[in-house]
Structure formats: structure tokens, C-alpha cells
Design a protein around this motif. Structure first.
Motif, PDB file in Angstrom:
ATOM      1  N   ASP A  61       1.054  -1.074  -0.013  1.00  0.00           N
ATOM      2  CA  ASP A  61      -0.069   0.018  -0.067  1.00  0.00           C
ATOM      3  C   ASP A  61       0.886   1.271   0.090  1.00  0.00           C
ATOM      4  O   ASP A  61       1.400   1.915   1.148  1.00  0.00           O
ATOM      5  CB  ASP A  61      -0.878   0.003   1.096  1.00  0.00           C
ATOM      6  N   LYS A  62       0.957   1.706  -1.471  1.00  0.00           N
ATOM      7  CA  LYS A  62       1.981   2.965  -1.257  1.00  0.00           C
ATOM      8  C   LYS A  62       1.497   4.220  -0.589  1.00  0.00           C
ATOM      9  O   LYS A  62       2.300   5.035   0.168  1.00  0.00           O
ATOM     10  CB  LYS A  62       2.303   3.410  -2.660  1.00  0.00           C
ATOM     11  N   ASN A  63       0.100   4.526  -0.343  1.00  0.00           N
ATOM     12  CA  ASN A  63      -0.268   5.555   0.299  1.00  0.00           C
ATOM     13  C   ASN A  63      -0.111   5.378   1.782  1.00  0.00           C
ATOM     14  O   ASN A  63       0.197   6.395   2.574  1.00  0.00           O
ATOM     15  CB  ASN A  63      -1.755   5.546   0.061  1.00  0.00           C
ATOM     16  N   ALA A  64       0.102   4.295   2.290  1.00  0.00           N
ATOM     17  CA  ALA A  64       0.280   4.048   3.863  1.00  0.00           C
ATOM     18  C   ALA A  64       1.590   4.234   4.206  1.00  0.00           C
ATOM     19  O   ALA A  64       1.706   4.967   5.253  1.00  0.00           O
ATOM     20  CB  ALA A  64      -0.125   2.555   4.119  1.00  0.00           C
ATOM     21  N   TYR A  65       2.537   4.368   3.276  1.00  0.00           N
ATOM     22  CA  TYR A  65       3.892   4.816   3.700  1.00  0.00           C
ATOM     23  C   TYR A  65       3.889   6.282   3.702  1.00  0.00           C
ATOM     24  O   TYR A  65       4.374   6.926   4.664  1.00  0.00           O
ATOM     25  CB  TYR A  65       4.969   4.272   2.566  1.00  0.00           C
ATOM     26  N   ILE A  66       3.413   7.070   2.798  1.00  0.00           N
ATOM     27  CA  ILE A  66       3.573   8.442   2.936  1.00  0.00           C
ATOM     28  C   ILE A  66       2.507   9.080   4.059  1.00  0.00           C
ATOM     29  O   ILE A  66       2.854   9.787   4.885  1.00  0.00           O
ATOM     30  CB  ILE A  66       2.713   9.041   1.589  1.00  0.00           C
ATOM     31  N   ASP A  67       1.241   8.280   4.152  1.00  0.00           N
ATOM     32  CA  ASP A  67       0.569   8.609   5.548  1.00  0.00           C
ATOM     33  C   ASP A  67       1.289   8.498   6.605  1.00  0.00           C
ATOM     34  O   ASP A  67       1.062   9.533   7.677  1.00  0.00           O
ATOM     35  CB  ASP A  67      -0.634   7.861   5.389  1.00  0.00           C
ATOM     36  N   LEU A  68       1.980   7.381   6.974  1.00  0.00           N
ATOM     37  CA  LEU A  68       2.978   7.212   8.371  1.00  0.00           C
ATOM     38  C   LEU A  68       3.926   8.225   8.208  1.00  0.00           C
ATOM     39  O   LEU A  68       3.998   8.767   9.343  1.00  0.00           O
ATOM     40  CB  LEU A  68       3.263   5.701   7.837  1.00  0.00           C
ATOM     41  N   ALA A  69       4.648   8.598   7.289  1.00  0.00           N
ATOM     42  CA  ALA A  69       5.500   9.695   7.261  1.00  0.00           C
ATOM     43  C   ALA A  69       5.159  10.964   7.719  1.00  0.00           C
ATOM     44  O   ALA A  69       5.670  11.708   8.508  1.00  0.00           O
ATOM     45  CB  ALA A  69       6.521   9.810   6.025  1.00  0.00           C
ATOM     46  N   THR A  70       4.005  11.371   7.044  1.00  0.00           N
ATOM     47  CA  THR A  70       3.130  12.640   7.277  1.00  0.00           C
ATOM     48  C   THR A  70       2.882  12.664   8.718  1.00  0.00           C
ATOM     49  O   THR A  70       2.673  13.643   9.394  1.00  0.00           O
ATOM     50  CB  THR A  70       2.001  12.910   6.407  1.00  0.00           C
ATOM     51  N   GLU A  71       2.355  11.394   9.482  1.00  0.00           N
ATOM     52  CA  GLU A  71       1.877  11.633  10.912  1.00  0.00           C
ATOM     53  C   GLU A  71       2.988  11.739  11.628  1.00  0.00           C
ATOM     54  O   GLU A  71       2.856  12.337  12.701  1.00  0.00           O
ATOM     55  CB  GLU A  71       1.108  10.267  10.987  1.00  0.00           C
ATOM     56  N   GLU A  96      11.139  -0.939  -2.972  1.00  0.00           N
ATOM     57  CA  GLU A  96      11.210   0.415  -3.230  1.00  0.00           C
ATOM     58  C   GLU A  96      10.186   1.361  -2.568  1.00  0.00           C
ATOM     59  O   GLU A  96      10.164   2.395  -2.314  1.00  0.00           O
ATOM     60  CB  GLU A  96      11.178   0.681  -5.014  1.00  0.00           C
ATOM     61  N   ASN A  97       9.141   0.517  -1.712  1.00  0.00           N
ATOM     62  CA  ASN A  97       8.164   1.277  -1.444  1.00  0.00           C
ATOM     63  C   ASN A  97       8.530   2.116  -0.092  1.00  0.00           C
ATOM     64  O   ASN A  97       8.012   3.131   0.317  1.00  0.00           O
ATOM     65  CB  ASN A  97       7.005   0.298  -1.127  1.00  0.00           C
ATOM     66  N   ILE A  98       9.701   1.527   0.363  1.00  0.00           N
ATOM     67  CA  ILE A  98      10.186   2.209   1.696  1.00  0.00           C
ATOM     68  C   ILE A  98      10.602   3.490   1.400  1.00  0.00           C
ATOM     69  O   ILE A  98      10.869   4.293   2.248  1.00  0.00           O
ATOM     70  CB  ILE A  98      11.307   1.350   2.145  1.00  0.00           C
ATOM     71  N   LEU A  99      11.070   3.726   0.164  1.00  0.00           N
ATOM     72  CA  LEU A  99      11.421   5.121  -0.275  1.00  0.00           C
ATOM     73  C   LEU A  99      10.241   6.185  -0.042  1.00  0.00           C
ATOM     74  O   LEU A  99      10.588   7.356   0.004  1.00  0.00           O
ATOM     75  CB  LEU A  99      11.888   5.138  -1.601  1.00  0.00           C
ATOM     76  N   LEU A 100       9.060   5.657  -0.349  1.00  0.00           N
ATOM     77  CA  LEU A 100       8.075   6.635  -0.110  1.00  0.00           C
ATOM     78  C   LEU A 100       7.693   7.149   1.451  1.00  0.00           C
ATOM     79  O   LEU A 100       7.530   8.273   1.541  1.00  0.00           O
ATOM     80  CB  LEU A 100       6.633   5.932  -0.310  1.00  0.00           C
TER      81      LEU A 100
END
Length: 731
Positions: A61-71, A96-100
Motif C-alpha cells: 500500500d503505497k499511500n500507507a507509507y506516505i501517510d505514516l511519514a506525514t503522521e 522500493e516502497n520504503i522510499l515513499l
């Protein structure tokens, strides 16, 4: 915050993460709470995680990585992230998803690379490159991995730290009690444990057993662990079944026993305590580390291992034997050699136990915590600066944290304190301090425009030291401070007006300064002042060029093939000189100045950085051409000078190596230094006066305080100007 897989998910990284977190929490105590973002293979995974797991992420889930970082970015309680990295646990091509997450997160990041390949695929190399560029710190588990990483990824140099795989505390025992508990008395136990997959190479040990059993018929080989869950999803139990058939074919059913279960730590330690020889069987020569090998040695057991990165570093003839990969005859020979001498085998057990004590999880957790702490930027705290300041100015020295008033004040310190106030966001409090420091500078200015440096506390008059010392550096620092005020649109108009008046009055004298460091400071000052004093722009520009030409001439006159510097020694505040050439080169568009500045800064970096640490020239003796450099007494003025120069060089050139060195240099204040002791005092925002060979100088004088604060503000300013994907610090 810890990120990676986590139990009850059955995975080596999960176990590592849990062990590191548990030991870190014990070390950090109740004041810090360690939490987990656990990676799930699919949305259907329904693990019942322990309370420390706060976030659960579907690896695809690519969005989950971005949402987690934003949080995380929006949560001031989260101070840093420790990522356990394997390519297969983060989703996307080569993980590569960890880069998100990493390129969105603005918190300090420690990334532990469990796999380091000498010949990665192009995609894997791209993913790893971006991980290295974003992480503040890279941790690998072996020296071999560090060597490979720095060779394949040159940008990792100075970022990589080696911290071994942890082991659990245990009491050294012989095998008798554990064998009795497991009802395995009168047997010689060989053990291999871990999640089964074809890369384990267990079949080569099984093929070696018939020859050994003829000589040691009491032998029993225990294969502990269930099939890796990911393998089981794709091919079921085919590998275990193949091993079982091989055991039957070789008539070894009474000599090999499978334990098809994921063992708890107490059960695992019980089996290891019963083991006579542990066998590490990997058939991957590029395997960086084996947690099972670490645990076996840590429990005090001799090991026979195939040759891979970690085993070649950690196993000696005193703790076991190394054998070629996929060679049953080599296993047979090594096992017979060890089993034939029970006395030597017991010595190996004891040696393995003693040599692995530095690998205890408590020690490993301490190293991780200290590393991360060195990259968490403390909040700006002016308490000690204010305490060192009275209505007249900033006191020069301190006894511990109290001003030592009998030594009075200096222009040097008050000028740098004014720079600090100018660089802070304008506020009534900062402006009050700025006004004190600015008026101190005004009181130090003489009728002819020159300055004194030393002022007595009692009568507020010029001290006798002014007659015995060269005052050029102090004058140049005053000009630099005044120019910072002039160039700051947020400073109150009345302060800017006063600063300009002092600056213009001193200008004729300031243009005649002759020393290397004062010339460098004048370049910084005049470049700042051009926009604020347009009526003097031609005069200032001419002086910038004159001083830059002087520095270039001194550089050429004193340099040879092995010495690239402006004088025949390295002393104090060295980095100000190459920094000035960078500034002059950019200001007047002269590439020659930039080249000379770069050459000199590179030389200084070579002399003062060692791997992951900054080591300034010691003030006990200057470093002369052909001589030996001194390592103590190290003083905060030098890392401050280096940080300002590196920030300038990075902003002008964009060269990322400078950015890495900025992080390392600032960590000197936080404990990454020759004594591994912090100089920053978080209780009052102060800074200790330096490092002696055996201790920290616990006085907190003005120069140390302003040096720390200049460094702190320079680093935060640099990252506040970066894109959010590159921000590393919180304030």
C-alpha cells in the motif's frame, strides 16, 4: 520508532527488531517510549501484535507509507526512526516502497542494511542509493558489509557504522543439564536452527553424516525450526520433505531429528545449551549476517560454518571451523576433528562465550541509541547565554555554569553572540539580547574607528590585555556581526541604524587588516554589507577581491604536493579561511577563488575527519608542516568553524559530501567525538569548554556557548531550506 517486520510474524528481521526494541527500552527507561510500525505481507494478515505495535502497514500500500511519514512529521513526540531493511519486506520492486516513507519523513533516520550485495541489480542499486542518500546513519552488521557498501556506493562513505548482531545474556554452562532436561543424555548433539528454505544448505550436512557416525555413533543432528512462511506459501513443505527423504535414503533416521516449530527464545536457548557443535549451513557467499550464528556463539558453543561474510569475520580456529560452501566432505572432516578432542571442544565453547560478550543486546541497543541521539537536533535554548549576560555584555569565562566575572568581557564573544541573535527569528527577547551585544560593540569602538577586545568587569574600562595582544581577529569578528545585523530584514530599524554607524566608522581600519583569519572574516563581512550599504558597494567589492587575492597568494606560497594550506601550520578556527574563498568566489564570480577554497577545504577535511568522526586540531600544540598533529585539547570553536564552512560549500556547490560531513561534525557536540562524551548540556543549553585527553572540561564559557549555538542555527537553517524530502532535523 522502530520500523520493519515484528513478531508474531515469523521472520528473522522481526525477531531482530523485537530484541533491539526490548533492549533499547530497558536502556532508555520510562522517559522514552519505543513504538513499532509493523510491516504485513498482505492486507489479509491478522497478526495479534503486542502493545508496542502502534501502526500496521500493508507492504504493497503505497499511500500507507506516505501517510505514516506525514503522521510522524506532525508528531513532536517522535524524535527518530530506526528502520530494519531487507529488500523483500517493503513491497514494490526490490522493496522500493520504503522510499515513499523515507523521502517524505523529516525525522532523523537510522537504516540497518541486513543485506549488502557486491553486485546488485540496477534497480536494487538505485533503491539502495536513495536509502543511503536519505538516511542520517547507515548501520551494517559486519566490517565486510561496510567495505562492500563503501565500494559500491561511494556516497555512503562517512555514513556507515558497524554494529554487530545482538545476542542474549546467558550463563555459561556445559551441555549436561540441558541434555538431561531434553532427555538427550549420552548423545553428541549437532544443531542447526532457523526458518527453513532452500538457501539453508542443510542437505550438505546430512550427506556428511554417514562418515562421522562410523566414528561417533552417539551423534544426533537436530534441525530446529519451521519452514519460512513465505516459502511455505509458494512451495509448501517440499524442501523439508526432500531433506526427510534424504535422511531415510542414507539410513540416518536414528541420527537426524526435525523439530517443525517456531521455537520460543527460552526453548531455543535450552537446545543451544545442549549443543556440542552448532552448524551454520548457508550456501549464499554474499549473506551479510546470520542471527542464528550469532546466537550460537553467544551461548558459548563451537561453530562449524560455511564461508560467508559474517562467519569469516567472527569464527576463528579458537571458536570453530570454516568450510567451503556445498562441500559434504569438508563438513565431515571439520566435525570429526572437533569431536575427536572433547577437551579442545570445551575450550572452544569457553572462548566463544568470552569473545561474544560485546555483542550482548544491551550493548547493541546502547550503540543504536547513542547514534540516533547524535542526530536529533536539540531545541534552541538560550538559558545559559542569558545567564552569562548582564546589562553590559556577555562574560568571557565561566566556572562550571556560573559566570566568572573577574575576567570581564570580550568583543570576540559579544560579536558572535550578536550573530546568533541576528540569525534567530526576531522576538522581543532576542532583540533585548541583541541590543546588549550591539551596544557592547559600540562601547568597544574607539574614536578612530578601531576596537578594543578586553573590557574589565568592575570599571567597564579597557583591560591591559588590549596592549599586549593582536586585536585584528576581534575587529574582524565585530565587522562580521555588524554586517549580519545590516543584512537582516527582521532586525529592528534602530539596531540596524546603530550597526551601520559603527560599521562605517570602522571601515577604513577594517580594510587594512593583514592576517589570514581576519582577512577571511572581512570577506564574509563585506559580502554581507554590500546590499545594505549600496553607496559603498564598489569600495567593499574592491576590498573583497583584495583580501581574496591575498588568501590565494598565501595559499600558493605555503602549499606543496602534500600540504595545501595558507600557512605552515593548522591552528584554530581553520575552516573560516577556505569558507571565505567560497563566499568571495560566488560574490564576484571568480572560479579561481572557488577552486582554491575547495582545495583547501578538502585538505582540512582530510586532516580532521576520520571515518564517522570529526577530530579538530588540538589546541595543546598546532599542527605544523612535517610534524604530528595534536588531538587534544579540542575546543568548540573549531567544529563551529567547520560547520559554517561546510554549509557555505554545500549551498554554493550542491556537493552532497559536504552535507554528510555537516551531520558528522555537529554530532561532535552530542557525543560523537574522541571521548564519546557530549559537550552540549541539555539542562541549560550550554556547551562545555572542550575535550582533554581524559575528560570533558566542565566549564561553560562564552566562546563554547556561542560556538555551539552558531553550529546549531547553521544546521537547522540548512535543512529548513531543503525540500521536505531531505529535511533531517526537528527543532
Amino acid at each position: 520508532m522502530f520500523m520493519g517486520t515484528y513478531p508474531p510474524r515469523e521472520c528473522g528481521i522481526a525477531t531482530f527488531n523485537q530484541d533491539l526494541l526490548a533492549s533499547s527500552q530497558k536502556y532508555l527507561g520510562k522517559a522514552v517510549s519505543c513504538k513499532v510500525a509493523a510491516m504485513n505481507l498482505t492486507p489479509l494478515d491478522t497478526y495479534v501484535y503486542p502493545p508496542e505495535v502502534v501502526w500496521k502497514i500493508d507492504q504493497s500500500d503505497k499511500n500507507a507509507y506516505i501517510d505514516l511519514a506525514t503522521e510522524y512529521n506532525n508528531n513532536p513526540l517522535i524524535t527518530g526512526v530506526i528502520i530494519q531493511h531487507e529488500y523483500g519486506i517493503y513491497g514494490g520492486l526490490d522493496g522500493e516502497n520504503i522510499l515513499l516513507f523515507m523521502e517524505t519523513c523529516r525525522k532523523p533516520i537510522v537504516a540497518t542494511l541486513h543485506t549488502v550485495l557486491p553486485k546488485p541489480s540496477p534497480k536494487m542499486k538505485d533503491v539502495t542509493t536513495r536509502i543511503i542518500e536519505r538516511a542520517n546513519i547507515i548501520v551494517v552488521l559486519t566490517e565486510s558489509s561496510k567495505h562492500i557498501l563503501e565500494k559500491v556506493y561511494p556516497q555512503s562513505v562517512n555514513k556507515v557504522h558497524v554494529i554487530p548482531h545482538g545476542i542474549h545474556p546467558t550463563t555459561f554452562t556445559d551441555t549436561t543439564a540441558a541434555k538431561r532436561k531434553l532427555k538427550l543424555q549420552k548423545t553428541t548433539i549437532l544443531t542447526t536452527f532457523g526458518l527453513l528454505s532452500r538457501g539453508k544448505g542443510i542437505e550438505y550436512v546430512i550427506k556428511a553424516l554417514p562418515k562421522i557416525i562410523k566414528r561417533h555413533p552417539s551423534l544426533l543432528y537436530l534441525i530446529l525450526g519451521e519452514t519460512h512462511p513465505v516459502v511455505r506459501r509458494s512451495e509448501g513443505e517440499s524442501y523439508r520433505n526432500e531433506l526427510s527423504k534424504l535422511v531415510t535414503k542414507l539410513h540416518l533416521d536414528n541420527f537426524v531429528k526435525f523439530y517443525d516449530q517456531y521455537l520460543s527464545l527460552p526453548d531455543l536457548m535450552e537446545f543451544l545449551n545442549a549443543t556440542d557443535i552448532y552448524i551454520s549451513t548457508s550456501i549464499n557467499p554474499n549473506q551479510a549476517v546470520s542471527g542464528t550464528l550469532s546466537y550460537a556463539l553467544g551461548s558459548g558453543r563451537a561453530v562449524i560454518s560455511t564461508e560467508f561474510a559474517q562467519s569469516k569475520e567472527i569464527i576463528t580456529n579458537e571458536t570453530g571451523r570454516l568450510v567451503p560452501i556445498m562441500k559434504p566432505k569438508a563438513f565431515s572432516k571439520a566435525l570429526i576433528e572437533l569431536l575427536d578432542s572433547k577437551e579442545d571442544l570445551m575450550k572452544m565453547h569457553r572462548t566463544a562465550f568470552e569473545q561474544t560478550r560485546p555483542m550482548l543486546w544491551s550493548s547493541v541497543a546502547l550503540k543504536y541509541s547513542r547514534l540516533l541521539k547524535q542526530y536529533i537536533l536539540p531545541p534552541v535554548n538560550l538559558s545559559h547565554l542569558a545567564k552569562m549576560t548582564d546589562k553590559y555584555g556577555l562574560f568571557q569565562f565561566a566556572k562550571l555554569e556560573l559566570p566568572d566575572k573577574k575576567f570581564g568581557y570580550t568583543l570576540d564573544d559579544n560579536a558572535r553572540a550578536l550573530v546568533i541573535c541576528s540569525r534567530l527569528t526576531a522576538s522581543p527577547y532576542n532583540n533585548k539580547l541583541a541590543s546588549i551585544y550591539l551596544h557592547f560593540i559600540k562601547k568597544c569602538q574607539q574614536a578612530d574607528g578601531t576596537f578594543i577586545n578586553y573590557v574589565d568587569h568592575h570599571n567597564k574600562m579597557a583591560a591591559i590585555q588590549n596592549l599586549n595582544e593582536d586585536l585584528e581577529d576581534a575587529t574582524a569578528r565585530a565587522m562580521w556581526a555588524l554586517s549580519e545585523v545590516l543584512n537582516n530584514k527582521n532586525m529592528p530599524a534602530n539596531l540596524k541604524k546603530t550597526a551601520k554607524s559603527i560599521f562605517i566608522k570602522a571601515l577604513p581600519y577594517a580594510k587594512r587588516l593583514l592576517h589570514i583569519r581576519s582577512s577571511a572574516l572581512i570577506i564574509k563581512s563585506f559580502v554581507n554589507a554590500i546590499s545594505a550599504c549600496p553607496e559603498y558597494s564598489k569600495e567593499l567589492t574592491a576590498s573583497i577581491q583584495k583580501n581574496a587575492n591575498f588568501l590565494v597568494t598565501e595559499f600558493d606560497n605555503n602549499s606543496d604536493k602534500s600540504w595545501h594550506w595558507f600557512d605552515n601550520y593548522l591552528g584554530y578556527n581553520n575552516a573560516i579561511v577556505p569558507e571565505a574563498l567560497f563566499i568571495a568566489g560566488q560574490a564576484v564570480g571568480n572560479k579561481h577563488y572557488l577552486d582554491k577554497g575547495s582545495e583547501a577545504l578538502t585538505f582540512l577535511i582530510e586532516k580532521t575527519f576520520s571515518s564517522n568522526r570529526y577530530m579538530p586540531i588540538g589546541h595543546s600544540e598546532w599542527y605544523k608542516v612535517g610534524g604530528e598533529r595534536s588531538y587534544f585539547d579540542q575546543q568548540p570553536e573549531d567544529p563551529a568553524s567547520m560547520i559554517l564552512a561546510l554549509v557555505t560549500a554545500y549551498e554554493i556547490t550542491g556537493n552532497k559530501k559536504y552535507k554528510i560531513l555537516i551531520d558528522i561534525c555537529f554530532s561532535w557536540f552530542l557525543g560523537n567525538n574522541s571521548l564519546q562524551l557530549p559537550l552540549y548540556n541539555p539542562e541549560n543549553g550550554g556547551c562545555y569548554d572542550g575535550l582533554h585527553p581524559d575528560r570533558v572540561n566542565l566549564n561553560q564559557g562564552a566562546e563554547s556557548q556561542v560556538s555551539y549555538l552558531l553550529s546549531r542555527l547553521s544546521v537547522s537553517k540548512l535543512y529548513s531550506n531543503e525540500n521536505s524530502s531531505n529535511k533531517k532535523y526537528i527543532s
